[in-house]
Scaffold this motif. Sequence first.
Motif, short mmCIF file in Angstrom:
data_model
loop_
_atom_site.label_atom_id
_atom_site.label_comp_id
_atom_site.label_asym_id
_atom_site.label_seq_id
_atom_site.Cartn_x
_atom_site.Cartn_y
_atom_site.Cartn_z
N THR A 227 13.60 -5.28 0.18
CA THR A 227 12.20 -5.07 -0.17
C THR A 227 12.07 -3.82 -1.02
O THR A 227 12.89 -2.90 -0.92
CB THR A 227 11.31 -4.90 1.09
OG1 THR A 227 11.62 -3.65 1.70
CG2 THR A 227 11.53 -6.04 2.08
N VAL A 228 11.03 -3.80 -1.83
CA VAL A 228 10.78 -2.64 -2.69
C VAL A 228 10.59 -1.39 -1.85
O VAL A 228 11.08 -0.31 -2.17
CB VAL A 228 9.57 -2.91 -3.61
CG1 VAL A 228 9.18 -1.64 -4.35
CG2 VAL A 228 9.88 -4.03 -4.60
N LYS A 229 9.89 -1.54 -0.71
CA LYS A 229 9.65 -0.38 0.15
C LYS A 229 10.96 0.26 0.60
O LYS A 229 11.12 1.48 0.52
CB LYS A 229 8.81 -0.79 1.35
CG LYS A 229 8.48 0.37 2.26
CD LYS A 229 7.41 0.03 3.29
CE LYS A 229 7.08 1.27 4.11
NZ LYS A 229 5.89 1.08 4.91
N LYS A 230 11.89 -0.57 1.07
CA LYS A 230 13.17 -0.03 1.54
C LYS A 230 13.93 0.66 0.41
O LYS A 230 14.51 1.73 0.59
CB LYS A 230 14.04 -1.17 2.09
CG LYS A 230 13.67 -1.61 3.48
CD LYS A 230 14.73 -2.59 4.01
CE LYS A 230 14.19 -3.39 5.17
NZ LYS A 230 15.01 -4.59 5.42
N ILE A 231 13.91 0.04 -0.75
CA ILE A 231 14.65 0.59 -1.89
C ILE A 231 14.07 1.93 -2.32
O ILE A 231 14.80 2.90 -2.57
CB ILE A 231 14.64 -0.42 -3.06
CG1 ILE A 231 15.48 -1.65 -2.68
CG2 ILE A 231 15.15 0.22 -4.35
CD1 ILE A 231 15.32 -2.83 -3.64
N LEU A 232 12.74 2.01 -2.35
CA LEU A 232 12.10 3.24 -2.81
C LEU A 232 12.28 4.39 -1.82
O LEU A 232 12.28 5.56 -2.19
CB LEU A 232 10.61 3.00 -3.05
CG LEU A 232 10.28 2.17 -4.30
CD1 LEU A 232 8.81 1.81 -4.32
CD2 LEU A 232 10.65 2.94 -5.57
N LEU A 233 12.41 4.03 -0.53
CA LEU A 233 12.56 5.08 0.48
C LEU A 233 13.95 5.72 0.44
O LEU A 233 14.11 6.85 0.87
CB LEU A 233 12.29 4.53 1.88
CG LEU A 233 10.82 4.34 2.25
CD1 LEU A 233 10.69 3.65 3.61
CD2 LEU A 233 10.07 5.67 2.27
N LYS A 234 14.93 4.96 -0.04
CA LYS A 234 16.30 5.48 -0.04
C LYS A 234 16.99 5.24 -1.39
O LYS A 234 17.99 4.52 -1.47
CB LYS A 234 17.12 4.78 1.04
CG LYS A 234 16.75 5.17 2.46
CD LYS A 234 17.76 4.55 3.42
CE LYS A 234 17.51 4.98 4.84
NZ LYS A 234 18.50 4.39 5.76
N ILE B 191 3.56 0.80 -4.22
CA ILE B 191 4.34 1.21 -5.38
C ILE B 191 5.13 0.03 -5.95
O ILE B 191 5.60 -0.83 -5.20
CB ILE B 191 5.30 2.36 -5.00
CG1 ILE B 191 4.48 3.53 -4.42
CG2 ILE B 191 6.09 2.83 -6.21
CD1 ILE B 191 5.31 4.69 -3.96
N ASN B 192 5.24 -0.01 -7.26
CA ASN B 192 5.97 -1.09 -7.93
C ASN B 192 7.41 -0.66 -8.20
O ASN B 192 7.71 0.52 -8.30
CB ASN B 192 5.30 -1.43 -9.26
CG ASN B 192 3.84 -1.77 -9.09
OD1 ASN B 192 3.48 -2.53 -8.19
ND2 ASN B 192 2.99 -1.19 -9.93
N LEU B 193 8.25 -1.65 -8.37
CA LEU B 193 9.62 -1.39 -8.82
C LEU B 193 9.69 -1.75 -10.30
O LEU B 193 9.24 -2.83 -10.70
CB LEU B 193 10.62 -2.24 -8.02
CG LEU B 193 12.09 -2.02 -8.37
CD1 LEU B 193 12.55 -0.62 -7.94
CD2 LEU B 193 12.97 -3.09 -7.72
N GLN C 95 3.01 6.70 3.72
CA GLN C 95 2.79 7.89 2.89
C GLN C 95 2.23 7.49 1.52
O GLN C 95 1.24 8.06 1.05
CB GLN C 95 4.11 8.64 2.68
CG GLN C 95 4.75 9.15 3.95
CD GLN C 95 4.08 10.40 4.49
OE1 GLN C 95 3.14 10.91 3.85
NE2 GLN C 95 4.50 10.88 5.64
N ALA C 96 2.85 6.49 0.89
CA ALA C 96 2.45 6.13 -0.47
C ALA C 96 1.03 5.58 -0.48
O ALA C 96 0.21 5.92 -1.35
CB ALA C 96 3.42 5.10 -1.05
#
Lengths: 451, 451
Positions: free
Chosen positions: A3-10, A47-49, A266-267
């Motif tokens: 998921t985009v969320k997981k990717i953006l967090l790490k 947030i977008n990727l 947070q975002a």
Amino acid sequence: METVKKILLKPAFYDGWTNVKIAGWVSSNRGNKKIRFIELNDGTTVINLQLVFKGEFDFDLLDSLKPGSALKVAGSLKATPDAPQPIEMNVTEIISAKKVDEDYPIQNQEIKLETLRELPHLRHRTNVFRSIMLIRSTLAQEIHKYFAHRDFFYMNSPIITSNDGEGAGETFSVSDGNINDPFFGKNNKATLGVTGQLHGESYAIGMNKIYTFGPTFRAERSNTKRHLAEFWMIEPEVAFYDLKDIIQLADDMLKVVIANTVAKHQAEMEFLDQYTNNGLLERINKFIHTPLQIVDYKDAIEELAKVRNIFENKDIKFGLDLGSEHEKYLTEKVYNAPIAVINFPKDFKAFYMHQNDDGKTVAAFDLLVPGVGELIGGSQRESDYEKLTQRVKELNIDQEDLQWYLDLRRFGHLLSSGFGVGFERLVMYVTGIENIRDTIPYPRTNGNIRM
Amino acid sequence: METVKKILLKPAFYDGWTNVKIAGWVSSNRGNKKIRFIELNDGTTVINLQLVFKGEFDFDLLDSLKPGSALKVAGSLKATPDAPQPIEMNVTEIISAKKVDEDYPIQNQEIKLETLRELPHLRHRTNVFRSIMLIRSTLAQEIHKYFAHRDFFYMNSPIITSNDGEGAGETFSVSDGNINDPFFGKNNKATLGVTGQLHGESYAIGMNKIYTFGPTFRAERSNTKRHLAEFWMIEPEVAFYDLKDIIQLADDMLKVVIANTVAKHQAEMEFLDQYTNNGLLERINKFIHTPLQIVDYKDAIEELAKVRNIFENKDIKFGLDLGSEHEKYLTEKVYNAPIAVINFPKDFKAFYMHQNDDGKTVAAFDLLVPGVGELIGGSQRESDYEKLTQRVKELNIDQEDLQWYLDLRRFGHLLSSGFGVGFERLVMYVTGIENIRDTIPYPRTNGNIRM
């Protein structure tokens, strides 16, 4: 699938991963026939990727993917520590795509909330509603988690009921259209429940600690920013708890649930803080870290009387049902903290509240927070069958309908207390959104039942 | 305050603890004026804690505490490894107590389930209902946990709606009694939702993975052991999932949720296994450990045709809507495993299911389990606007009402799949209880709206 969320967090963790599959919807699309940048949202975060297409692609197809189009791709991830976004994807394969028709109504992110209310089936695809709804969902899941971790029984009070709960408020009636032979029987009312509390109390006696979390209904025709005809309520009820115990539970539940939710979003919180421009994050953080103060109603009246001229309703005396202006003054100016006002005059509180020894007040509380006012109301319940029945008679409530409830006091009700939280009010508080219609996917109000 | 469940799970840990406080309700009371043994239930488990009173107590009070009475005590815990129960409490103080009136109707544990249905406000104080309801609550909490851990959005589909979902089944209508000026407007229907799926789909497009968990309603007048007028449904919907993906999710969800629930309720499961005497534990354990098999509908028909004479309905051919007898034969005799039957004839399935290339079948599945039959139904959805609209016309469904839903296919619906679980059916399966009225606190059926 990631998921985009997981990717953006790490981003550092995902840096260099290849053949990662992502699916979502196009937020923006720019570039030319040789290189193209598509911002993809997959619904897990506001947030977008950024997807980068270079090389052998069908650039005509890519060009045609307007905002709202669906897209599934594979590619490799590359951390971009110096860019506004910490990571991006270099696409290697378009797995599938579907264009959106020209009349897709979400053409930009600047649409007014009022306009979006006409589009409840689509509005969650804007940044503001995506943020609100993600927070709503997590709040609900955190509430279940909070109670499950503390061994609370999850109670499903009935929705269709022959009881009208508090004996107050307008109810909806339910029918299958057969007037001569009503579905639930000729001598039975069938209405949509205004509260799950009474049935919840029956389960607290025997199951000990319970909570409801389900829809409740009011057929009120007032059209305000704070009222819905259909809304969700959380109503815990705990046997052997007195007023002090239940206030402590309410305070702890609010703070734990809100803190956990904010930590996961947070975002979305930052986006809403900018969007509403009303100091949202600061207010929420302050709430989480400020101890609750307990204020006796009569002390609150004294505080208000000192400055009675600043209020529209200046008739400040014992017996006043606090208005929103009074509540806000108390929590924001006098105490500058969340407060629980306790021991209200019994005249404007419900029949089931524990009658204090003074003969005038009941062991009720309203939990007020800066910025919003009342978030929670609750009480210790009257355990004495005679006192409770007397109060039912004084208020001309139909005793026969409630006999099963009154009987609980004869059948093992030593002590119990509970409270109610309007879930959409809580979503308003945490998101800073000012109209309750924007906190639930498909709002129902007088004259409005879109879809 | 400790709970009986925690104490019973770790008797060695609690052995020797002093001044432990426990509150609950008397299950049984025996002894004399010098020593008294009270079995106390605190609602956290079906098992009672034995309280021993010796020494300076008000033995007349203790003698008067009949089953159902409330009692709060302090005392010290003593492990009793050789006794039927692993730990007991030597009471040092009676903190508070409340007697129960003589007409308390739960006088023993041998009352018939039918009789207890007249007492929905009290029946959870029997061992059988305490067990069922504890398992129900944990199942619900585990379902939320399952989806929360997998980043699913919790969707609250509207309860009052102007859509009737599948275009099938009787609906309840909702009114505030004002005929000339209906609450939701003159030109709007207002009914109680029969499914949250259509609204759920709108959120899957944009939020990606969603699930609903809320009440749904059918105004069916058939009085069977398997139907309620008000019941709870879980309806996940996942964008970018095809039939195979969604079957895998359904199988995994069922097994994880049931395994976690059973692990938390060993005592209640054992009690119900004995009570229902139908091999409950063995059946559930076998289900958890047996892989799901996927069976094409036309292969299922072939299997059934081989033994057509054993069925009441012997007309086994392509087009048969499988009856309960056929479903049970398939899952219990042919495959001896949970099975997902897929690719049903489109004629008896809903309009929104994905039409397979053969022109005859749809990408639907029914998940069947030994002992019960169907637990879950679902499908890949038709993503093609033209095909979907064509099907709506063929079935004479009002297109105008559904236009918002059809439009999803024009606005980013590349692929999505979902399923529905009747929550009370799931509770029946896990508890082995045969009448659905015994799986929900306050059951609503034709002619019945007690309390």
